[in-house]
Design an enzyme around this catalytic site. Structure first.
Site, PDB file in Angstrom:
ATOM      1  CB  THR A 123      -0.981  -0.132   1.202  1.00 20.71           C
ATOM      2  OG1 THR A 123      -1.426   1.287   1.669  1.00 20.71           O
ATOM      3  CG2 THR A 123       0.158  -0.274   2.561  1.00 20.71           C
ATOM      4  CG  ASP A 124      -1.204   5.042  -0.920  1.00 23.78           C
ATOM      5  OD1 ASP A 124      -1.683   4.326  -0.031  1.00 23.78           O
ATOM      6  OD2 ASP A 124      -1.809   5.959  -1.549  1.00 23.78           O
ATOM      7  CD  GLU A 125      -3.412   3.629   4.807  1.00 26.48           C
ATOM      8  OE1 GLU A 125      -2.864   3.659   5.783  1.00 26.48           O
ATOM      9  OE2 GLU A 125      -4.267   3.745   4.158  1.00 26.48           O
ATOM     10  CE1 TYR A 148      -3.197  -2.378   6.148  1.00 26.15           C
ATOM     11  CE2 TYR A 148      -3.055   0.040   5.567  1.00 26.15           C
ATOM     12  CZ  TYR A 148      -3.325  -1.412   5.251  1.00 26.15           C
ATOM     13  OH  TYR A 148      -3.157  -1.801   3.758  1.00 26.15           O
ATOM     14  CE  LYS A 152      -0.201  -4.478   3.098  1.00 25.65           C
ATOM     15  NZ  LYS A 152      -0.753  -5.791   2.585  1.00 25.65           N
TER      16      LYS A 152
END
Ligand code: NAD
Ligand code: DAU
Length: 335
Positions: A123-125, A148, A152
């Site tokens: 994810t970009d997060e 989260y 990741k």
């Protein structure tokens, strides 16, 4: 090609499985624990495709089950994760377990099974938050801000390390916010559509000015197919659609498509550690794999609103918990 897909009963995974089983000479094994976010109804239309698609219920942290189920796979596409930021703020333990330990178990099994490609869906997060300008590139530093995104980022680093240390053919993707059919109604877009349909308040966190870069799930899946087939081992690919909008803009678009009044919008307490802005530079996907998204946001969001309106039974089954009974009817044992 035999593809082992983890998390294939979730939102993006089920869209990807449906896409791939339609391809000639592709077999898919979906491996999913069916947590609260996993829903076999999402794959209901694939029943009867014996030989092309098989479903195995299992936990990615269970090494024996994973290794047995993965045997014979040419490729792994790894979606399974705890995926909701707010849940990770409430309780981080399942995120560390599934996202980090589960990924480690899969990487080990992939070594043992000799898979030829391991696509790690991230994810970009993991890049953290942007200011008013700029984009995340594949070279941006990892600076996660929620449990989260930290879990990741941990899984990304493990995947990278298995490639460097053991030569496992890993490719990592980092995508921006997805929307479309079968998204669990805890996430912004389906939650707002359903609240608007029920005439309930639409809870916008903080000032509603946080920016997300929206991509239709079908475009994410086409990007993942390109990475699976052509992505270079050891590389990271950012995936995004250049659809930056504030949350308030998205909520107002939804209300416009639904012909509902903006008075339903209610500003609520902000999410702790709330990332202000995400924006993806996806030029590497275009340059190296020839990928570009097909949807524009106006069309994609209008179609998505129409899908949730037409699939009331699907989301009502989730809100009532009845979706869990589908598994029991198929397999004769309760979840
Ligand atoms: P989701 O929450 O809808 O689905 C997750 C799936 O994983 C569910 O079917 C669940 O049952 C399964 N799962 C969870 N824990 C498991 C375990 N221990 N063993 C086996 N299966 C397990 O998630 P999603 O939104 O479809 O996201 C899929 C992946 O894509 C995630 O890795 C997420 O980080 C990533 N991603 C999501 C987005 C997005 O906008 N939704 C964007 C970029 C990347
Ligand atoms: O960027 C990719 C990520 O996008 C994925 O890695 C995650 O798995 C996925 O859940 C998503 O994370 P976000 O936190 O961005 O998505 P969410 O739908 O939870 O929230 C989107 C934005 O809307 C965020 O700024 C918080 C806000 N929001 C969310 C909800 C659920 C609200 O204002 N009100 C809400 O009720």
């Amino acid at each position: 090609m035999r593809i082992f897909v983890t998390g294939g009963a979730g939102f993006i995974g089920s869209n990807f499985v449906r896409r791939m089983v339609a391809r000639p000479n592709v077999e898919v094994v979906t491996f999913d624990a069916l947590t609260y976010a996993g829903n076999l109804v999402n794959l209901g239309d694939l029943e009867g495709l014996a030989g092309r698609h098989a479903f195995i219920r299992g936990d990615i942290c269970d090494a024996d089950a994973v290794t047995k189920a993965m045997a014979g796979a040419d490729a792994v596409v790894h979606f399974a994760a705890e995926s909701h930021v707010d849940r990770s703020i409430a309780t981080s333990a399942p995120f560390v377990r599934t996202n980090i330990e589960g990924t480690r178990v899969l990487l080990e099994a992939a070594r043992e099974c000799g898979v030829q490609k391991f696509v790690h869906v991230s994810t970009d997060e993991v890049y953290g938050s942007l200011g008013a300008t700029g984009y995340f590139t594949e070279e941006s530093c990892l600076a996660p801000n929620s449990p989260y995104s930290a879990s990741k980022a941990g899984s990304d680093l493990l995947a990278r390390a298995y490639c460097e240390t053991y030569g496992l053919p890993v490719v990592i993707t980092r995508c921006s916010n997805n929307y479309g059919p079968y998204q669990f109604p805890e996430k912004l877009i389906p939650l707002m559509i359903i609240h608007a349909l029920e005439g309930r308040a639409l809870p916008v966190y903080g000032d509603g000015g946080n920016v997300r870069d929206w991509l239709h799930v079908a475009d994410h899946c086409s990007a993942l197919e390109a990475v699976l087939r052509e992505g270079a081992v050891g590389e990271v690919y950012n995936i995004g659609g250049h659809n930056e909008r504030t949350n308030l803009e998205i909520v107002k678009m939804i209300l416009r498509f639904m012909g509902r009044d903006e008075s339903l919008i209610t500003f609520v307490k902000d999410r702790p550690g709330h990332d202000r802005r995400y924006a993806i530079d996806a030029s590497k996907m275009k340059r190296e794999l020839g990928w570009t998204p097909a949807y524009d946001l106006e069309r994609g969001l209008a179609e998505t609103v129409a899908w949730y309106v037409a699939h009331r039974q699907w989301w009502e089954g989730i809100l009532s918990g009845a979706y869990r009974e589908y598994y029991e009817r198929q397999y004769g044992v309760g979840l």
